[in-house]
Structures are given as C-alpha cells and as structure tokens.
Scaffold this motif. Structure first.
Motif, PDB file in Angstrom:
ATOM      1  N   TYR A 229       0.829  -1.206   0.000  1.00  0.00           N
ATOM      2  CA  TYR A 229       0.000   0.000   0.000  1.00  0.00           C
ATOM      3  C   TYR A 229       0.870   1.266   0.000  1.00  0.00           C
ATOM      4  CZ  TYR A 229      -3.400  -3.488   1.422  1.00  0.00           C
ATOM      5  OH  TYR A 229      -4.185  -4.608   1.476  1.00  0.00           O
ATOM      6  N   LEU A 230       0.511   2.195  -0.866  1.00  0.00           N
ATOM      7  CA  LEU A 230       1.216   3.472  -0.964  1.00  0.00           C
ATOM      8  C   LEU A 230       0.192   4.592  -0.812  1.00  0.00           C
ATOM      9  CD1 LEU A 230       3.768   5.137  -1.629  1.00  0.00           C
ATOM     10  CD2 LEU A 230       3.163   4.903  -4.048  1.00  0.00           C
ATOM     11  N   SER A 231       0.386   5.427   0.192  1.00  0.00           N
ATOM     12  CA  SER A 231      -0.598   6.470   0.516  1.00  0.00           C
ATOM     13  C   SER A 231       0.054   7.845   0.471  1.00  0.00           C
ATOM     14  CB  SER A 231      -1.181   6.214   1.913  1.00  0.00           C
ATOM     15  OG  SER A 231      -1.762   4.916   1.980  1.00  0.00           O
ATOM     16  N   ALA A 232      -0.595   8.776  -0.223  1.00  0.00           N
ATOM     17  CA  ALA A 232      -0.038  10.119  -0.433  1.00  0.00           C
ATOM     18  C   ALA A 232      -0.275  10.985   0.797  1.00  0.00           C
ATOM     19  CB  ALA A 232      -0.666  10.750  -1.677  1.00  0.00           C
ATOM     20  N   THR A 233       0.550  10.767   1.809  1.00  0.00           N
ATOM     21  CA  THR A 233       0.420  11.542   3.042  1.00  0.00           C
ATOM     22  C   THR A 233       1.060  12.925   2.921  1.00  0.00           C
ATOM     23  OG1 THR A 233       2.408  10.411   3.843  1.00  0.00           O
ATOM     24  CG2 THR A 233       0.280   9.528   4.565  1.00  0.00           C
ATOM     25  N   GLY A 234       2.138  13.041   2.167  1.00  0.00           N
ATOM     26  CA  GLY A 234       2.805  14.330   1.999  1.00  0.00           C
ATOM     27  C   GLY A 234       3.163  14.988   3.319  1.00  0.00           C
ATOM     28  N   HIS A 235       3.608  14.197   4.277  1.00  0.00           N
ATOM     29  CA  HIS A 235       3.800  14.692   5.648  1.00  0.00           C
ATOM     30  C   HIS A 235       5.066  15.536   5.826  1.00  0.00           C
ATOM     31  CE1 HIS A 235       5.641  10.698   5.201  1.00  0.00           C
ATOM     32  NE2 HIS A 235       6.626  11.217   5.912  1.00  0.00           N
ATOM     33  N   ALA A 236       5.974  15.476   4.865  1.00  0.00           N
ATOM     34  CA  ALA A 236       7.197  16.288   4.952  1.00  0.00           C
ATOM     35  C   ALA A 236       7.711  16.540   3.545  1.00  0.00           C
ATOM     36  CB  ALA A 236       8.262  15.588   5.792  1.00  0.00           C
ATOM     37  N   TYR A 237       8.493  17.607   3.409  1.00  0.00           N
ATOM     38  CA  TYR A 237       9.046  17.987   2.108  1.00  0.00           C
ATOM     39  C   TYR A 237      10.565  17.942   2.187  1.00  0.00           C
ATOM     40  CZ  TYR A 237      10.223  20.839  -1.977  1.00  0.00           C
ATOM     41  OH  TYR A 237      10.757  21.296  -3.167  1.00  0.00           O
ATOM     42  N   GLY A 238      11.171  17.143   1.303  1.00  0.00           N
ATOM     43  CA  GLY A 238      12.615  16.973   1.308  1.00  0.00           C
ATOM     44  C   GLY A 238      13.325  18.041   0.497  1.00  0.00           C
ATOM     45  N   VAL A 239      14.332  18.652   1.115  1.00  0.00           N
ATOM     46  CA  VAL A 239      15.072  19.762   0.505  1.00  0.00           C
ATOM     47  C   VAL A 239      16.535  19.366   0.320  1.00  0.00           C
ATOM     48  CG1 VAL A 239      15.760  22.182   0.781  1.00  0.00           C
ATOM     49  CG2 VAL A 239      13.535  21.410   1.643  1.00  0.00           C
ATOM     50  N   ALA A 288       1.812   0.001 -11.427  1.00  0.00           N
ATOM     51  CA  ALA A 288       2.002  -1.083 -12.393  1.00  0.00           C
ATOM     52  C   ALA A 288       2.736  -2.265 -11.776  1.00  0.00           C
ATOM     53  CB  ALA A 288       2.761  -0.561 -13.614  1.00  0.00           C
ATOM     54  N   ALA A 289       3.575  -1.979 -10.759  1.00  0.00           N
ATOM     55  CA  ALA A 289       4.320  -3.041 -10.068  1.00  0.00           C
ATOM     56  C   ALA A 289       3.471  -3.762  -9.025  1.00  0.00           C
ATOM     57  CB  ALA A 289       5.562  -2.456  -9.410  1.00  0.00           C
ATOM     58  N   GLY A 290       2.216  -3.297  -8.852  1.00  0.00           N
ATOM     59  CA  GLY A 290       1.298  -3.998  -7.961  1.00  0.00           C
ATOM     60  C   GLY A 290       0.921  -3.272  -6.684  1.00  0.00           C
ATOM     61  N   MET A 291       1.448  -2.074  -6.468  1.00  0.00           N
ATOM     62  CA  MET A 291       1.083  -1.340  -5.257  1.00  0.00           C
ATOM     63  C   MET A 291      -0.312  -0.728  -5.411  1.00  0.00           C
ATOM     64  SD  MET A 291       4.492   0.576  -3.817  1.00  0.00           S
ATOM     65  CE  MET A 291       3.961   0.451  -2.104  1.00  0.00           C
ATOM     66  N   GLN A 292      -1.045  -0.701  -4.315  1.00  0.00           N
ATOM     67  CA  GLN A 292      -2.340  -0.029  -4.277  1.00  0.00           C
ATOM     68  C   GLN A 292      -2.112   1.400  -3.781  1.00  0.00           C
ATOM     69  OE1 GLN A 292      -5.496  -2.175  -2.291  1.00  0.00           O
ATOM     70  NE2 GLN A 292      -4.760  -4.157  -3.038  1.00  0.00           N
ATOM     71  N   PHE A 293      -2.468   2.370  -4.618  1.00  0.00           N
ATOM     72  CA  PHE A 293      -2.183   3.768  -4.322  1.00  0.00           C
ATOM     73  C   PHE A 293      -3.463   4.499  -3.938  1.00  0.00           C
ATOM     74  CE2 PHE A 293      -2.109   8.184  -5.868  1.00  0.00           C
ATOM     75  CZ  PHE A 293      -1.060   8.681  -5.120  1.00  0.00           C
ATOM     76  N   ASN A 294      -3.372   5.369  -2.934  1.00  0.00           N
ATOM     77  CA  ASN A 294      -4.525   6.215  -2.607  1.00  0.00           C
ATOM     78  C   ASN A 294      -4.063   7.599  -2.166  1.00  0.00           C
ATOM     79  OD1 ASN A 294      -3.879   4.779   0.155  1.00  0.00           O
ATOM     80  ND2 ASN A 294      -5.101   6.580   0.700  1.00  0.00           N
TER      81      ASN A 294
END
Length: 338
Positions: A229-239, A288-294
């Motif tokens: 499972y891959l979830s778009a939390t966007g909890h931090a921004y990498g600089v 495409a590799a099989g992860m479920q994204f939300n």
C-alpha cells in the motif's frame, strides 16, 4: 573604415573571437568536484549535470564541474567536513546533515510545513530561505540554492492509510532524526530509526510494516517488492542544499562567483521540474508493479497536521524567536499558493 584585405566574414569571425575572449576574462582553469547522495538517474543528478553544462559554457570551458553521485566522496558528514576544510569544492546534501552544523536548517524537517510545490518554492526562495543560507559562511560553507528531494509519503504492508487511525500501531522505519521520531509517535505509529541501507531487509523480513520516502526512492530502491500500500500523506518535504566550500569560494573571482550562483539557480528550476515529472511517473510505475495507491483527503491531512502540532510547537521553542517569527510570517504568506 574598412581595413584592406579584411572581408566581411573575417571581420565577423574576429568580432566573435573578441567577444569570446571578453566573456572568458575573470575565469581561471578550475575543476570543481561536486558530490551528492543519490544515483545518476535521479533528478538531483540531472540538476548537477545541468549546472555543469551552464558553468562550462559560460566560462568558455575554463570551469569544469565533475559529478560524484551516490556518496562516492564519502558520507554526508565526511563531505561537509571536506567542504569546511577546503578539501572538496561542492556538495548537495539534504537538510538533516546540514542541520548538525547550522541548527536552523532543522526547521525544514518539521511535519506538514508546506502542502504544495508552489508553497515550498516560495518559502525556500524567499526571505526565510535566504536567512538560512546567510548562516552558512560562519561554518565554512556558502549556499547557492535550494533544490528538491520531494514530498515524503507512507507505504506499508498492512492497509491503505486513508485516515489518521489507519496509522495506529504501524512499525515504521524513520530517519535517524528526532523530529521524524517524534512526528511519527504523534501519528500513533511505532517509529524505528534506522539507516536506509537496512530498510529493504527489514521490510522483506516483516520486522517492519512501513516506511516513508519520496515516491522516487520507493521505486528506485524496489521497496514495492515488500510493500503493498502506498498512501499520499505528503507529511514532509525533502530539501537539497547546494553548497560550496567557503575556502574555495573566497579564491574565486567576482565573475566566477556570479556564474556559480546563476547556474545553481537555473539548474534548480530544471531539477525541480524533473523531480516533479519523475514523481508523477514513479506513482504510475509503482501501481504497475502492484502497489495499491490512494490519495489522503485534505480533511484527513489536516487531522494528521493537528496531531503533530505539539511536536512542531515544542521544536520551535528551541530556536531563536526571531527566526521562528520569520518562518511563521513566511508560512502565512505562502499558505494560499496551490
């Protein structure tokens, strides 16, 4: 007046040679070693190559930037030390190692600081970012620009993260950084600080349930092989901070310094564009590799942000109040950017 025997074509050639000679004035033959932490197919590497191209072209080939990806010149702290000592010319690390030398860079690790690329750009390229860069010279460093490593998101092997409650109890690898540890405790997980080199094995053996990284890292490190499972939390921004050794910088002419600054900013725009394009592509490849994204809804991201607010306030109390006031005012200024 026309000089006998000098054709229009030869006059043009002579004029171009004079112009080229004028352009090359103020530049000496130099080789600049520039290290960074990622592989040669990453946007940071693409930005480095763009930087090198601009520098070479505008110095008439006198300034040559040689790229050393994937920490070939040593780990982050070794390369920062080499810059401070004048042994290495340039390095482009993330903020965490820089914060060990200039504490204020740790403010960029705070959770939910920005929520869109436009907000990140405005914050870093504005007064707050410039205030951070101004603190580097006393540590033997000069900062040229902020590049992007991207927003960080959670993946795991248990369930989609749609609500704050879905994070409950997940055993998640985090960076060896107190802010990240406290952030994920506030998000109800069980954070485990661990080096990146150990991450894949820990996920594969089920010693860990989850991890958090930019999409590109999740893809290139093949973490999808151990995560569903891959979830778009966007909890931090990498600089990424583009740094020059001050000892090297002080040897440069004004023209050379001006060129390096301008090239770092032009390459910044190319690097950010590439980072965002590759992030979008990485999501499709991970699916495409099989992860479920939300996607995580804005109301749920706000709940997560509120859960981490005590961490943010506690950290802010450890910084210079003037720097904190500037950060707060700048966050207010950029908050409406989409």
């Amino acid at each position: 007046m026309t000089i006998p025997g000098l054709t229009r074509r030869s006059m043009l050639t002579a004029a171009l040679l004079v112009a080229a000679g004028a352009q090359a004035q103020g530049f000496e033959e130099r080789t600049i070693r520039m290290g960074h932490p990622v592989n040669a197919d990453h946007p940071i590497s693409i930005g480095t190559r763009k930087f090198a191209e601009i520098v070479s072209e505008r110095s008439g080939g006198k300034l040559k930037v040689r790229e050393y990806p994937a920490l070939q010149l040593g780990n982050e702290m070794q390369q920062l030390s080499a810059l401070a000592g004048g042994v290495q010319e340039m390095f482009a690390p993330g903020t965490a190692p820089v914060a060990t030398m200039v504490k204020e860079f740790g403010l960029l690790d705070l959770p939910f600081l920005v929520s869109t690329p436009a907000q990140a750009d405005a914050l870093l390229d504005g007064p707050f970012g410039q205030a951070l860069l101004a603190k580097l010279p006393e540590k033997g460093l000069v900062g040229l620009a902020f590049w992007e490593n991207g927003f960080r998101h959670v993946s795991n092997s248990k369930r989609p993260i749609r609500r704050l409650e879905d994070l409950d109890g997940l055993k998640i690898r985090v960076q060896q950084n107190p802010v990240f540890i406290d952030t994920f405790k506030a998000l109800r997980t069980n954070p485990v600080p661990m080096s990146f080199a150990e991450l894949y094995g820990a996920l594969e053996s089920k010693a860990l349930d989850a991890q958090e990284n930019p999409y590109l890292i999740t893809r290139t490190a093949k973490l999808y092989e151990a995560q569903k499972y891959l979830s778009a939390t966007g909890h931090a921004y990498g600089v990424i901070v583009v740094l020059v050794s001050k000892k090297f910088w002080d040897k440069l002419s004004a023209q050379e310094q001006q060129l390096l600054r301008a090239a770092a900013l032009e390459a910044r725009d190319r690097e950010r564009q590439e980072s965002r394009q590759q992030a979008r592509k990485a999501v499709e490849e991970l699916k495409a590799a099989g992860m479920q994204f939300n996607e995580v809804s804005e109301p749920e991201r706000e709940r997560m942000r509120l859960a981490t607010r005590p961490v943010v306030e506690r950290v802010l109390q450890t910084y210079d109040p003037a720097v904190v006031r500037l950060l707060r005012s700048e966050l207010e200024r950029v908050s409406g950017l989409q």
